[in-house]
Write a protein that holds these residues in place. Structure first.
Motif, PDB file in Angstrom:
ATOM      1  N   GLU A  42      -3.188  -0.325  -7.801  1.00  0.00           N
ATOM      2  CA  GLU A  42      -3.320  -0.252  -9.255  1.00  0.00           C
ATOM      3  C   GLU A  42      -1.990   0.140  -9.907  1.00  0.00           C
ATOM      4  O   GLU A  42      -1.621  -0.395 -10.958  1.00  0.00           O
ATOM      5  CB  GLU A  42      -4.419   0.738  -9.632  1.00  0.00           C
ATOM      6  CG  GLU A  42      -5.819   0.230  -9.328  1.00  0.00           C
ATOM      7  CD  GLU A  42      -6.904   1.107  -9.909  1.00  0.00           C
ATOM      8  OE1 GLU A  42      -6.565   2.051 -10.654  1.00  0.00           O
ATOM      9  OE2 GLU A  42      -8.083   0.851  -9.617  1.00  0.00           O
ATOM     10  N   ASP A  45       0.019  -2.943  -9.742  1.00  0.00           N
ATOM     11  CA  ASP A  45      -0.732  -4.132 -10.160  1.00  0.00           C
ATOM     12  C   ASP A  45      -0.591  -5.257  -9.133  1.00  0.00           C
ATOM     13  O   ASP A  45      -0.218  -6.392  -9.462  1.00  0.00           O
ATOM     14  CB  ASP A  45      -0.271  -4.602 -11.543  1.00  0.00           C
ATOM     15  CG  ASP A  45      -1.212  -5.652 -12.129  1.00  0.00           C
ATOM     16  OD1 ASP A  45      -2.389  -5.677 -11.735  1.00  0.00           O
ATOM     17  OD2 ASP A  45      -0.765  -6.460 -12.966  1.00  0.00           O
ATOM     18  N   SER A 101     -12.025  -1.736  -9.821  1.00  0.00           N
ATOM     19  CA  SER A 101     -10.583  -1.616  -9.999  1.00  0.00           C
ATOM     20  C   SER A 101     -10.076  -2.558 -11.088  1.00  0.00           C
ATOM     21  O   SER A 101     -10.560  -3.686 -11.241  1.00  0.00           O
ATOM     22  CB  SER A 101      -9.860  -1.917  -8.682  1.00  0.00           C
ATOM     23  OG  SER A 101      -8.462  -1.960  -8.870  1.00  0.00           O
ATOM     24  N   ASP A 102      -9.095  -2.105 -11.844  1.00  0.00           N
ATOM     25  CA  ASP A 102      -8.470  -2.949 -12.858  1.00  0.00           C
ATOM     26  C   ASP A 102      -7.624  -4.061 -12.237  1.00  0.00           C
ATOM     27  O   ASP A 102      -7.265  -5.027 -12.913  1.00  0.00           O
ATOM     28  CB  ASP A 102      -7.586  -2.098 -13.785  1.00  0.00           C
ATOM     29  CG  ASP A 102      -8.400  -1.159 -14.671  1.00  0.00           C
ATOM     30  OD1 ASP A 102      -9.571  -1.471 -14.936  1.00  0.00           O
ATOM     31  OD2 ASP A 102      -7.862  -0.107 -15.061  1.00  0.00           O
TER      32      ASP A 102
END
Length: 310
Positions: A42, A45, A101-102
């Protein structure tokens, strides 16, 4: 345009339950490593392919699995030594964290109970049962399975994968692990890039390039004291090579490999370098599923879904 893939064998205790003497430190590190890797991905990214053992997604079970055609004794440790160790047998909290999760991770399968598909005792009935149960549980979580990572990279029953709707699997690495791989790359100048290909079953084989924890123990300690972490050096070399070419560099690990903070530092250094190269070049980060779509085109399921929305 080059690309990098990272895949993880997410298994907790199931990666060791059949061993007579499981490595305690790694068994106990599975949850910690899972959370650390999610946080690092995260932070940078960076999406990855998470191959999850299906049993982790159950809330509970009787430990018997009488309707499962596993060999006698396969689930013994679940009923005995680990009967009171639910944190090793179940991981619904961790899977929830993964799915929330993003970062756009790929959910993949690592079988239902970490059966070794290439072993003679793993017949077709067992292979089918492992995949069917995994798909059933994934469906309960509103997930589908396109990618598969063989437990212990023991490849077998690829025809069963195809029949079960799997589109891609992680193939055997053409390069050697550990110090031998370091020698091959640094001294012999051997490339660590791999070539994904469609096999005779219509599956996309995405071979591994490098196991990120193949140089450990005293040798690693000595190397770090006088030089640098050899695995970081090797991973950077592979990432740089992919950035210069149209090739694919595929790294893999288990969350339970992160047993100490120095392991966290290794992964942070690798991901930071990957992010720098992605920013400075046209290098991309893909999942195994992304590679399969690129190599063979969208699966029939994907095409039908797209058509239904058009």
């Amino acid at each position: 345009m080059g690309s990098v893939v990272i895949s993880l064998d997410a298994e907790l205790g199931w990666g060791f339950h059949d061993l007579a003497d499981p490595p305690t430190e790694r068994v106990e590190a599975g949850r910690r490593g899972w959370s650390v890797m999610l946080e690092l991905f995260e932070e940078f990214d960076i999406p990855a392919t998470w191959a999850v053992v299906g049993h982790l997604m159950l809330d509970d079970c009787d430990g018997v699995h009488a309707d499962h055609p596993a060999p006698d004794g396969w689930f013994d440790r679940e009923r005995t030594d680990w009967a009171d160790r639910e944190e090793l047998r179940f991981g619904t909290d961790l899977v929830t964290d993964l799915l929330k999760s993003d970062t756009d991770h790929e959910f993949a399968s690592h079988s239902f109970s970490h059966v070794l598909f290439g072993r003679p005792e793993t017949d077709r009935e067992l292979a089918v049962a492992e995949l069917e149960r995994s798909r059933e549980i994934a469906g309960d979580w509103d997930q589908s399975i396109d990618s598969f990572v063989y437990p212990r990279n023991d490849i077998g029953h690829r025809d069963v994968l195809a029949a079960q709707g799997i589109t891609t699997y992680r193939g055997t690495s053409p390069t050697r692990d550990g110090v031998r791989g370091l020698f091959d790359s640094a001294v012999r100048d051997q490339s660590m890039l791999v070539e994904p290909a469609v096999d005779e079953h219509g599956l996309v084989n995405v071979p591994a390039s490098m196991f990120l924890f193949g140089f450990e123990g005293p040798a690693r300690t000595v190397a770090e004291s006088i030089w640098t972490d050899p695995m970081v050096k090797l991973a950077r070399r592979g990432i740089d090579e992919a950035a210069r070419t149209d090739g694919l560099f595929h790294m893999w690990l288990h969350p339970n490999n992160l047993t100490h903070e120095r392991d966290d530092r290794r992964m942070r250094a690798i991901l930071a370098h990957l992010e720098r190269r992605r920013t400075a070049t046209d290098l991309t980060v893909e999942t195994m599923g992304d590679v399969a779509c690129r190599v063979s085109g969208p699966s029939p399921v994907t095409e039908r879904a797209t058509a239904s929305w058009s």
